[in-house]
Design an enzyme around this catalytic site. Sequence first.
Site, PDB file in Angstrom:
ATOM      1  N   GLY A  76      31.864  32.716  21.304  1.00 39.54           N
ATOM      2  CA  GLY A  76      30.521  33.177  20.979  1.00 39.54           C
ATOM      3  C   GLY A  76      30.611  34.011  19.716  1.00 39.54           C
ATOM      4  N   THR A  77      29.499  34.123  19.019  1.00 35.64           N
ATOM      5  CA  THR A  77      29.604  34.761  17.719  1.00 35.64           C
ATOM      6  C   THR A  77      28.827  36.057  17.551  1.00 35.64           C
ATOM      7  OG1 THR A  77      28.177  32.975  17.022  1.00 35.64           O
ATOM      8  CG2 THR A  77      30.480  32.815  16.438  1.00 35.64           C
ATOM      9  N   THR A  78      27.662  36.045  16.925  1.00 36.88           N
ATOM     10  CA  THR A  78      27.125  37.305  16.420  1.00 36.88           C
ATOM     11  C   THR A  78      26.131  37.986  17.361  1.00 36.88           C
ATOM     12  OG1 THR A  78      27.352  36.299  14.272  1.00 36.88           O
ATOM     13  CG2 THR A  78      26.130  38.349  14.362  1.00 36.88           C
TER      14      THR A  78
ATOM     15  N   ALA B 293      29.803  29.876  11.971  1.00 37.44           N
ATOM     16  CA  ALA B 293      29.903  29.959  13.422  1.00 37.44           C
ATOM     17  C   ALA B 293      28.685  30.612  14.058  1.00 37.44           C
ATOM     18  CB  ALA B 293      31.160  30.734  13.819  1.00 37.44           C
TER      19      ALA B 293
END
Lengths: 290, 280
Positions: B52-54, B227
């Site tokens: 998972g990213t931001t 991403a």
Amino acid sequence: MSMPFYVSPEQLMKDRADFARKGIARGRSVAVVQYADGIVFVSENPSQALHKVSEIYDRIAFAAVGRYNEFENLRIAGVRLADMRGYAYDRRDVTGRGLANAYAQTLGTIFSSGGEKPYEVEIFVAEVGDRAADDQVYRLTYDGQVADEHDYAVMGGSAEQAATYLKEHWTEGAGLDDSIRLAVVALGQDGNGGRTINAGDLEVAILDRTRSQQRKFKRLTVAQLRRILPDENGGGDGGTEPGPDGPGHPSTDPSGPDDPADPTDTITQQPPLEDPTSGEPEPPIAPPVS
Amino acid sequence: MTGSSHGPRLDPAFLTPGTSSFAEFLSTQAPELLPHRRALPDGSAADLAPHGTTIVAATFPGGVVMAGDRRATMGNIIAQRDIEKVFPADEYSCVGIAGTAGLAVEMVRLFQTELEHYEKIEGTTLSMDGKANRLAALIRGNLGMAMQGLAVVPLFAGYDHTQEQGRIFSYDVTGGRYEETAFHSVGSGSLFARGSLKKLYREDLDAEGCTTAVVQALYDAADDDSATGGPDVTRRIFPVVGVITDEGYQRLGDTEVAGIADRVIAARMNRPDGPAAALT
């Protein structure tokens, strides 16, 4: 050679049951009443900190009478079991039936094992469903028996008188306020006309199926209870804290007027029935020797 | 789960008073259920699972907003377009997680149970700092996994009733806990999101203004980080936004977030880099 002291198994079990029943009867009652939107628990408990009614899981609540330390242990065990099951599987997989079963086995084993003192407790495990027909109330006794209760149930103290009153007055689909008023009057039944119970001496909690949160358990505050209960129940004076000599408030001041109906009133010659702060019965007589 | 807890009678450990911590109880009764109690073979496992990213969070007077994009990636592959990475931890706090998605989701579940468990056993909620410290302990336990590429980095935010304001905590993989002022961001696109918030954030923003600022920041993160997923206008997938005030956690509805995202996108049609800040 001395003769071994023989006690028949029937007598042994009877002694243990009598011992547990006596302990439970000394406490005060808890009533559970089904109403239109869920289940309400009402108990007489002057302590704001030591609860007799508690949350176990999303839809499951726990109520108990008897020795505080024993049912508190069972409550914590129930919370642990429920949280562990919900974490290992899913929240929907935690059921009141499973919990009641675990309690029944635990109480039953302790009751019939010679080495341990039987628990002096009686428990309600209630689960609120999506509809009133899906609500479940289990009553567990000190020896591990499970009973499926419907509509209303009372345990501890003068349970029979309260149950009789509820039997005569309970109606299906009543609102929350009416159900609380009914349960409070029922708990006040003492065989000679009944007494009124102050809002401040009540512990009331609900499992409300209409609650938007996942967790359906909610405690009612004293202020909310004062709004619900009629004036003659004392403290219905719009939210101000009634003093110790306010209307209908039983006195615990040794110099104040004697109130024989109040078990916490210390100036009668009889010893108090239970600890006024913890609601716990007096320490029992030594358990029967096996 | 241990056999004992399935057995008819409750295990004596259940009836033993002591800890109010669910994680601590699990570590004695069912350690295999804890995310960090698994032995991994040597080597990096970083490419095995989606990431998972931001996540961004920002405070406003009377509360805090947290938002997360919806993308999970595995190397160059988009593993999921609509993953959710912002979760309510309890009624007054939420946690957003960047890093290995599977472990992160499991850790959030453990953290949620931990807070609820404490609340039920003690009859009172943990303080805001207490919650932040519990999360730090869970992250610290995961250090071994993090060193093999399975890092989980959360961002924790909530409303503190004693201070009467929203608060944000960030973490590192060793369980270091740092309180942030105003706004913060974690994950692969966090540098861009933080740069964006630096220019957009003002202390007097209201809840809606704050939400717009975090959506702008996620847009900027998606703009420069492959991403991080931007608003998906064709599939109508928008960031998950949670708002916490003294009334508790509330997840903004899809239509509400869609409205804000549509305005952001419309403005970027004229100026793709987003709102221009004054030079001085």
